[in-house]
Design an enzyme around this catalytic site. Structure first.
Site, PDB file in Angstrom:
ATOM      1  N   ASP A  30       0.868  -1.215  -0.050  1.00 36.12           N
ATOM      2  CA  ASP A  30      -0.035   0.061  -0.192  1.00 36.12           C
ATOM      3  C   ASP A  30       0.888   1.153  -0.209  1.00 36.12           C
ATOM      4  O   ASP A  30       2.269   1.344   0.315  1.00 36.12           O
ATOM      5  CB  ASP A  30      -1.038  -0.121   1.572  1.00 36.12           C
ATOM      6  CG  ASP A  30      -1.505   1.226   1.563  1.00 36.12           C
ATOM      7  OD1 ASP A  30      -2.387   1.697   0.621  1.00 36.12           O
ATOM      8  OD2 ASP A  30      -1.539   1.695   2.611  1.00 36.12           O
ATOM      9  N   ASP A  32      -0.452   5.135   0.831  1.00 35.83           N
ATOM     10  CA  ASP A  32      -0.332   6.042   1.722  1.00 35.83           C
ATOM     11  C   ASP A  32      -0.484   5.468   3.315  1.00 35.83           C
ATOM     12  O   ASP A  32      -1.237   4.446   3.637  1.00 35.83           O
ATOM     13  CB  ASP A  32      -1.942   6.584   1.623  1.00 35.83           C
ATOM     14  CG  ASP A  32      -1.833   7.791   0.489  1.00 35.83           C
ATOM     15  OD1 ASP A  32      -0.938   8.551   0.773  1.00 35.83           O
ATOM     16  OD2 ASP A  32      -2.790   7.851  -0.199  1.00 35.83           O
TER      17      ASP A  32
HETATM   18 MG    MG Z   1      -2.818   3.206   3.764  1.00 35.19          MG
END
Ligand code: MG
Length: 343
Positions: A30, A32
């Site tokens: 992932d 962010d």
């Molecule tokens: Mg995230």
């Protein structure tokens, strides 16, 4: 030191985590709250990516970002000192159109969202009509739109009321930014859901599509040879596990700001009597498929599971990551990469 994670010592835990990574062919991150926080790169990220790539792992980034293209995200990573090929960045922006084309062929669409989303939908083979067009369309695709307005809300509602399916690119309510939480797609289409009195479908994680398309892009057929690393228990961990992947959950300070879930206690720092963090880590694995299955229904038209009633609806003790690691630096330490230099 005894770990609360499956009652392993810290050394055993690190060895198991390393074995999981060693057996993997693909390691997916992932972005962010995982690889970066706003404009700040996560400590240990460069070393970890370098080490994994050096071992021949296929490293990809799987993000619910529905504003930017892979090229734009790659440029952002480069500004922070991380190298990544644009085609290795799997964004909801670019994949939603690819998925729809595979499900239903070329569609006539309207779209709420960035220029990049509009361009990606057209690149995928669809025709995108202006939002105020009187022509009937097959679907409205709703992504993060920083110029969202009352007029756009009214236009989407008008389409929904005449029976046009509305698909959210991602259900996230917010993502971490420089000054705190930044409104995300799910928060923009929430008024439509409130007015309609039902949930809209959403394309991104935790739905299986982005995980599958990422595996396909890597040429990996078996999900159990893939590891998903993320800070969001609901989208990254539960979604990755539902797709059949191994998962690492980053439980550090990013959790509260990136997932919409309450901040988690630090399992490594908590005493053995801390029930909240131990329950989270020690929950039965069987709870995951049952929970994800019960919260999603699948549209016959698009094959896209509907969004659950609310992103934090999965009980925190129902999600069991294969490994819980405080942050990327801890993960890099696990494989002895933290001391290496350069990218
Ligand atoms: Mg995230």
């Amino acid at each position: 030191m005894q770990s609360h994670y499956k009652n392993l010592t810290a050394t055993q835990e690190a060895e198991q985590a390393w074995t999981t990574l060693e057996q993997a062919e693909g390691v997916f991150f992932d972005l962010d709250g995982c690889v970066y926080f706003g404009e700040r790169i996560a400590e240990g990220a460069g070393e970890l990516l370098q080490a994994l790539r050096g071992q021949g792992k296929r490293v990809r980034f799987v993000t619910n970002n529905s504003t930017d293209s892979g090229e734009q995200v790659a440029a952002r990573l480069a500004r922070m000192g991380l190298e990544a090929q644009p085609e290795h960045i799997m964004t909801a922006t670019e994949l939603v159109g690819v998925h729809l084309f595979r499900q239903a062929g070329p569609l006539k669409l309207k779209a709420v969202g960035s220029q990049s989303l509009h361009a990606a939908l057209e690149r995928a083979g669809h025709r995108v009509l202006p939002l105020d067009s009187k022509q009937r369309v097959d679907m409205v695709v709703f992504g993060r739109d920083t110029t969202f307005s009352y007029a756009k809300l009214a236009a989407v509602l008008e389409e929904a009321e005449r029976g046009t399916p509305v698909l959210g690119t991602n259900l996230d309510l917010h993502h971490p930014g420089v000054k705190g939480r930044v409104p995300e797609t799910g928060a923009l289409y929430a008024p439509v859901e409130l007015i309609l009195g039902r949930k809209l479908e959403a394309f991104g994680k935790p739905a299986p599509h982005m995980f599958r398309l990422t595996m396909e892009q890597c040429g990996i057929a078996r999900p159990d040879l893939c590891v998903m690393v993320g800070d969001n228990l609901y989208t990254d961990v539960a979604g990755g596990r539902a797709a059949g992947m191994r998962t690492f959950w980053l439980y550090g300070p990013s959790l509260a700001s990136s997932s919409g879930l309450p901040a988690a206690a630090d399992p490594a720092a908590s005493p053995a009597s801390a029930p909240a963090s131990t329950a989270l880590i020690a929950a039965p694995a069987a709870a995951i498929p049952a929970t994800t299955a019960s919260t999603a229904s699948v549209s016959a038209a698009t094959g896209i599971p509907s969004a659950p009633t609310a992103a934090p609806a999965i009980p925190r003790d129902a999600v069991l990551p294969d490994h819980a690691v405080r942050d990327l630096m801890a993960l890099a330490s696990t494989i002895g990469a933290a001391g290496t230099s350069g990218m």
